[in-house]
Design a protein around this motif. Structure first.
Motif, PDB file in Angstrom:
ATOM      1  N   PHE A  88      -6.200   2.415   9.323  1.00  0.00           N
ATOM      2  CA  PHE A  88      -5.707   3.032   8.696  1.00  0.00           C
ATOM      3  C   PHE A  88      -5.770   3.860   7.122  1.00  0.00           C
ATOM      4  CE2 PHE A  88      -1.222   5.329   7.631  1.00  0.00           C
ATOM      5  CZ  PHE A  88      -1.041   5.686   8.805  1.00  0.00           C
ATOM      6  N   MET A 143      -3.287   5.103   4.249  1.00  0.00           N
ATOM      7  CA  MET A 143      -2.601   5.752   3.206  1.00  0.00           C
ATOM      8  C   MET A 143      -2.949   6.617   2.242  1.00  0.00           C
ATOM      9  SD  MET A 143       0.847   4.920   4.777  1.00  0.00           S
ATOM     10  CE  MET A 143       1.877   4.848   3.748  1.00  0.00           C
ATOM     11  N   PRO A 165      -5.492  -6.058   5.261  1.00  0.00           N
ATOM     12  CA  PRO A 165      -5.045  -4.825   6.411  1.00  0.00           C
ATOM     13  C   PRO A 165      -5.522  -4.009   5.908  1.00  0.00           C
ATOM     14  CG  PRO A 165      -3.577  -6.223   6.029  1.00  0.00           C
ATOM     15  CD  PRO A 165      -3.642  -6.990   5.184  1.00  0.00           C
ATOM     16  N   PHE A 192      -3.640  -1.688   6.118  1.00  0.00           N
ATOM     17  CA  PHE A 192      -2.815  -0.616   5.242  1.00  0.00           C
ATOM     18  C   PHE A 192      -1.960  -0.831   4.449  1.00  0.00           C
ATOM     19  CE2 PHE A 192       2.031  -0.778   5.192  1.00  0.00           C
ATOM     20  CZ  PHE A 192       2.808   0.762   4.674  1.00  0.00           C
ATOM     21  N   ILE A 251       4.724   2.690  11.771  1.00  0.00           N
ATOM     22  CA  ILE A 251       4.086   3.178  10.207  1.00  0.00           C
ATOM     23  C   ILE A 251       4.162   4.416  10.459  1.00  0.00           C
ATOM     24  CG2 ILE A 251       1.790   2.699  10.909  1.00  0.00           C
ATOM     25  CD1 ILE A 251       1.570   2.442   8.379  1.00  0.00           C
ATOM     26  N   MET A 298      -1.755  -8.879  -2.529  1.00  0.00           N
ATOM     27  CA  MET A 298      -2.798  -9.697  -1.157  1.00  0.00           C
ATOM     28  C   MET A 298      -4.141 -10.734  -1.854  1.00  0.00           C
ATOM     29  SD  MET A 298      -0.285  -8.267   0.738  1.00  0.00           S
ATOM     30  CE  MET A 298      -2.077  -8.547   2.353  1.00  0.00           C
TER      31      MET A 298
END
Lengths: 850, 329
Positions: A594, A596, A647, A649, B130, B320
């Motif tokens: 993905f 963004m 991930p 995203f 999403i 993260m």
């Protein structure tokens, strides 16, 4: 008679053939266990060598050693007489050992040719040579007598046909030894017959085959020699003529380790569960069973016999295609496991770690999961009552450690299984289905599980006990049903059976389905494809395009200006801008997951490019700056995803922030307006003849991307990684490389799109419109998927969709629709285009974030 | 024979790493804020802290909804837009002389409604969250812009006090010495925390978020639970929106949009604050407060939006990365 004669000749010739593969004293130790102990195995060139043994006998460990997945602790492996170091799957393949797994993964959206050649593409002049690949694929299929087209999509093939594709892909690698792992496990009788024929053809063609199967009849029919494994040791290797089925069974079972089974004689009550003619597709085929209250009915069968599917069909997790079930006299047709639970079903699933437990939750939460309603008042949990009930279970089942807050992931296999069983003891279930409850469970816990099974039977429940451990079935059950290829063939009282006779029943092939079925399946396979064009198929293929044309015509009819050449060229110009961004995004979506940050990269690049022009460095330098910025951001994203294993995203959300921050730092919140840069403005605003320059640039970019993604092996691999990672990795494709290429390509195109934007809008805007761009680009990419034959992301589809979205906006404005409504319309188009793809798949829209 | 060699040499460092794992992030956040306070003491003044606490309410409440959706392994990109539309609705109702109770209730109902539509779309039709919530976000945005004819703000502070007084009480007055907004935040915190820890929904949500398949086979209505997450997030977003309108006495279309990205930052920073690196309501509070104080601090230090954007991104990535390090390989 003649056939038997030749077969014997062949077998005699084989007995003199040299070894294609030899194991000498191969040992494999795992902490605490010797999985393989002194294996001396010789596979002769050109023979079919069967490998048989019970679950846990060491077959799969041996196969993993042979295919380089495991390294042997000691011993050596020789291929064609020479010692081989199999340091990994790739090394094993290079050495000539190729395996076809059961249910081998294919890329559904690829056609047969691409699937066969994935990882071994034929490239001429940098481009994929589809002509040669199709020709070779056809030859391979012909060799096996397969009759489907090399251009058919893998997802349209039957299970059997997919296996043929997998075998063709293996043959392409010209294996010295081909390992077929349970090739018939998920095939119907007819399909299995076809498979046997193909295996024989391969032997005739000189391929050496190691054939792993549970079905002894087919092994005796097919193999030249049979090796029996038991408890990690090689028991014997015999030519089929020198051994008998009974002897092999005795060797597989070995000395009967008599275990204590806490079986109690319970007075049987009324029939509790009555199943009549239950079917699920062809996998569960017309099954009838009756279990009385207090009775334990065993279902003996091998992997792929349809046992698990029977359980799933009973509880409504699979939709039955026929038959009826009654529970305590009432008809039962649960639409979901939830409804089944209410009727009194309890399922202890086969795959404990993935289907039974929720390993990230504590013991307490797992224990109460199926009975939360009991511990809830007005939606609030009665934590005290719940804790007491859970503690009670821990004590009853002797779960170790007896600590409710332990995460179930940290429990041993046996204790995990006790938790899954305990979950159902809180409810008054009347039918318990145990699906392989004791695999990977220590002996002490096994006894505990048997005791619970006895206890629920004593309590008046009916128990369906599915297992491939025949000893425990005989020890625990009142009656045992034998299931084979979806059919329950026989039901016997357990006391009339011993392990050997049960094994004999479960491993037999059906006598009545011989060559007759083979012919049927061939013709069925032949007509299976090509006859699929129903109205629905036509709609899903051409519906979007027809819809677009209709919208175009409608707008044209209502606003005649819309179709004037001047307006169309204008739309083309606007649409090209969006198409650039959408193309960059699509490139990332193909393999990277993905993005963004697509809009933010575009913004950053456009600001940097405008800044460069303002500094007077010229168009070429601005182009380098913009594309460089895109590449850098793409690299950054790839590093986050690959090295930090984030991930996509989240990784790209983070870099979206960073890119937006950098943009604002660079332009200090001011618009960057450029003056008097005719050459630079020419990119976005100029025209060649009457065609806008930007659209020509778009066409060039599109062509380049199309060639890269559809006509090079890098592109093929990116698609494979994006669509079926497991399949791609089985073919030795490096995910990191594909993801990196995807992000870098996307980054470069997004950077370019920024430069084009700067030129189109005479500078760079200050406002953060990164998000707006993102949604339009997403809408274009996903709408584009509904244009392609396979429903995959596609550069041409994306471009067409982007141009359509731009003309839709333009047309709606011409019709007097407020431009304020445009974002909403794009949002709606986005949702609609996704709906076309997901409808009927019945999933829920979860995404992976952690 | 190999039993004597330590297979995990890193274990020896456990006490220190364990401490850092558990509290490092909170210590780090506190240190950053202290540093700002040292450079400019007015940052930690009573007045400023109270002010930031009031301001942070909107973000805190908004982040709760997002946390619960993320819990379920979904995502809701429409939360900020729902807050926006709720604020607009509240303001518009007052401007059109509707009763104050309606100005509180109707926007919340609207939020629940939008959340339900989201839930149906993601849980029952299977649209990836999403994409679906991105679509919703833009549809709402269009709705807002059409209603406000471009971007005209709905101004409350020019209305007669008699109309607005009761509505603005929530955002601007104190109860005792505590701002009403802070009390609202505490109440919503209790609601959200209770929902996640004390209700059957919370339990189901954890199960569905961790393993849908196992939950489904254990008889959990996974679709309903997944859909309910979006309803809850719509509810909290709408409450946040009403609080925002009440605090600022004005509803600007798209005014809440920046909160979306802040809310993500808050949730992920929250995972750092929790002991095992998972999403949690208390963690989200810590994250949201940190984001609010940091952005205020950066403003006080004379740094503006760009730095904030960049830092938000850096912090998410940091959270993260630390999370990845925490997980055993």
């Amino acid at each position: 008679m003649a056939k038997t004669q030749t077969e014997q000749n062949v077998r005699q010739a084989l007995s003199a053939a040299p070894f294609a593969l030899e194991c000498r004293g191969v040992r494999k130790l795992f902490p605490g266990v010797a999985a393989l102990e002194g294996i001396d195995l010789g596979v002769r060139r050109g023979e079919i060598h069967a490998l048989v043994g019970q679950n846990g006998a060491g077959k799969s460990t041996l196969v993993k050693v042979l295919t380089g997945v495991y390294q042997p602790t000691s011993g050596e492996i020789l291929i064609e007489g020479r010692g081989a170091q199999l340091e990994g799957p790739a090394a094993a393949e290079a050495a000539g050992i190729v395996i076809v797994h059961q249910d081998q993964q294919l890329v559904g959206q690829f056609d047969v040719t691409r699937n066969i050649f994935l990882g071994r593409e034929i490239v001429r002049g940098g481009l994929l040579d589809f002509g040669s690949m199709r020709r070779i694929a056809q030859t391979l299929l012909d060799r096996m007598g397969a009759r489907f087209a090399v251009t058919a999509l893998a997802r349209d093939l039957s299970v059997a046909q997919r296996e043929l594709v997998a075998i063709a892909a293996a043959l392409l690698r010209e294996p010295k030894v081909l390992i077929l792992d349970e090739p018939t496990a998920s095939l119907s009788n007819a399909e299995a017959e076809t498979m046997f024929d193909i295996v024989r053809r391969l032997r005739s063609a000189g391929v050496t085959i190691i054939y792993i199967s549970h079905y002894l009849d087919e092994v005796f029919d097919l193999a030249d020699r049979i090796t029996v494994l038991r408890d990690g040791r090689l028991v014997s290797t015999h030519a089929v003529a020198e051994t008998t089925r009974q002897q092999v069974i005795d060797q597989m079972v070995g000395r009967s380790l008599s275990q204590l089974f806490p079986k109690e004689n319970v007075a049987l009550g009324e029939p509790m569960l009555v199943v009549k003619g239950l079917s699920y597709k062809k996998i569960v085929d017309n099954v009838s069973l009756t279990i009385r209250a207090g009775e334990i009915l065993g279902v003996a069968g091998l992997l792929g016999a349809g046992r698990t599917e029977l359980a799933m069909t009973l509880i409504g997790a699979l939709r039955r295609s026929g038959g009826s079930v009654s529970l305590a006299g009432r008809p039962s047709a649960p639409s979901s496991p939830r409804a089944a639970k209410r009727q009194g079903f309890a399922l202890i699933p086969e795959d404990r770690r993935h289907e039974g437990l929720i390993t990230d939750l504590s013991m307490r939460e797992n224990l109460s999961l199926a009975a939360i309603a009991r511990f809830t008042r007005w939606g609030l949990l009665r934590l005290g009552v719940e804790r007491a009930a859970a503690n009670d279970l821990v004590e009853r089942l002797r779960i170790i450690p007896p600590n409710l807050s332990t995460l179930t992931r940290n429990l041993s296999g046996g204790n995990q299984q006790k938790v899954v069983i305990g979950r159902w003891l809180l409810r008054d279930a009347r039918v318990f289905i145990f699906d392989e409850p004791t695999t990977g469970v220590d002996v002490g816990s096994k006894v505990e599980i048997y005791k619970q099974m006895t206890a629920v039977a004593r309590g008046g429940a009916a128990v369906l006990f599915i297992s491939s451990d025949f000893e425990e079935l005989i020890g625990m059950c009142d009656r045992i049903a034998v299931m084979r290829r979806g059919v329950v063939t026989a039901t016997h009282a357990a006391r009339d059976l011993d392990v050997q006779s049960l094994m004999s029943l479960a491993t037999a092939a059906d006598a009545q389905s011989s060559n007759r079925a083979f012919n049927v399946s061939q013709s069925a396979a032949a007509k299976d494809l090509g006859a699929r064009s129903s109205l629905g198929a036509v709609l899903s293929r051409w519906g979007t395009i027809a819809g677009m044309a209709l919208v175009f015509a409608a707008i044209g009819a209502m606003a005649p200006n819309f179709l004037s050449p001047a307006n169309l060229l204008d739309v083309l110009k606007q649409g090209s801008l969006l198409a650039f961004v959408a193309l960059g995004l699509t490139a990332v979506l193909v393999a990277g997951g993905f993005d963004m940050s697509a809009g933010a990269i575009n913004q950053l690049a456009s600001n940097l490019a405008a800044g460069a022009i303002a500094k007077g460095v010229g168009t070429a330098a601005a182009l380098i700056v913009g594309v460089g910025a895109g590449l850098a951001t793409g690299l950054f994203n790839a590093v986050l995803v690959l090295l930090f294993r984030m991930p996509p995203f989240i990784a790209t959300l983070g870099s979206m922030f960073v890119a937006m921050g950098l943009t604002l730092l660079f332009n200090r919140g001011q618009a960057l307006t450029l003056y008097d840069q005719p050459f630079f403005f020419g990119i976005g605003q100029g025209a060649v003849g009457s065609i806008p320059t930007i659209s020509i640039l778009l066409a060039v970019t599109l062509s380049a991307l199309h060639v890269l993604f559809k006509h090079t092996s890098a592109g093929l691999r990116m698609y494979a990684v994006g669509e079926n990672l497991a399949a791609a990795q089985l073919r030795g494709i490096d995910r990191r490389r594909a993801v990196l290429t995807s992000f870098l390509t996307g980054g470069a195109v997004l950077g370019l799109s920024g430069v084009v934007l700067a030129s189109y809008s005479y500078g760079a805007s200050a406002t953060a419109v990164a998000f707006d761009f993102l949604i339009s680009a997403l809408a274009a990419a996903f709408l584009g998927t509904s244009l392609s034959r396979t429903g995959e992301l596609d550069m041409v589809g994306t471009t067409v969709a982007a141009l359509f979205l731009a003309s839709l906006s333009n047309g709606l404005i011409l019709l007097g629709v407020s431009n304020l409504a445009l974002p909403g319309i794009q949002g709606g188009v986005l949702i609609l285009s996704i709906l076309i793809g997901v409808i009927g798949k019945r999933g829920i829209g979860q995404i992976t974030i952690f | 024979m190999q039993a004597t060699t330590d297979p995990h040499p890193l274990r020896r460092w456990l006490p220190l790493t364990e401490f850092l794992r558990a509290y490092g992030a909170i210590v780090g956040m506190a240190a950053v804020l202290l540093l700002v306070g040292v450079i400019n003491p007015s940052f930690l003044s009573y007045g400023n802290v109270g002010n930031v606490l009031r301001q942070s309410t909107v973000l805190v409440i908004l982040s709760f909804g997002l946390t619960i959706v993320l819990f379920l392994r979904g995502v809701d990109l429409s939360v900020a837009q729902i807050a926006d539309v709720a604020a607009l609705a509240a303001a518009a109702l007052l401007i059109h002389h509707q009763p104050v109770w309606l100005a509180f209730v109707a926007p919340v109902v609207l939020g629940v409604l939008i959340g339900s539509l989201n839930g149906v779309m993601m849980a029952y039709l299977g649209v990836p969250a999403i994409i679906g919530s991105l679509g919703t976000m833009f549809i709402i945005r269009s709705g807002e812009m059409i209603y406000t004819k471009g971007n005209e703000p709905q101004i409350l502070f020019t209305l007669p006090r008699s109309i607005t007084e009761n509505f603005l009480f929530l955002g601007q007055k104190t109860i005792g010495s505590i701002p009403a907004l802070v009390i609202l935040a505490i109440v919503v915190f209790c609601l959200a925390w209770g929902l996640s820890a004390l209700t059957s929904f919370g339990r189901y949500a954890r199960a569905v978020g961790s393993n849908v398949r196992a939950s489904f086979l254990a008889g959990v209505d996974t679709r309903l639970v997944f859909a309910a997450g979006f309803v809850v997030s719509g509810l909290f977003a709408a409450i946040a929106g009403v609080a925002m309108a009440s605090r600022t006495a004005i509803a600007v279309p798209r005014g809440a949009e920046p909160y979306l990205l802040d809310a993500f930052a808050a949730c992920y920073l929250g995972t750092l604050a929790s002991r095992n690196g998972t999403l949690s309501i208390p963690g989200t509070v810590v994250g949201a407060l940190f984001v609010s104080f940091l952005s205020n601090g950066l403003t006080i230090l004379g740094l503006g939006a760009p730095t904030r954007f960049a830092l938000n991104g850096v912090f998410i990535l940091l959270a993260m990365a630390v999370g990845a390090l925490r997980r055993p390989a």
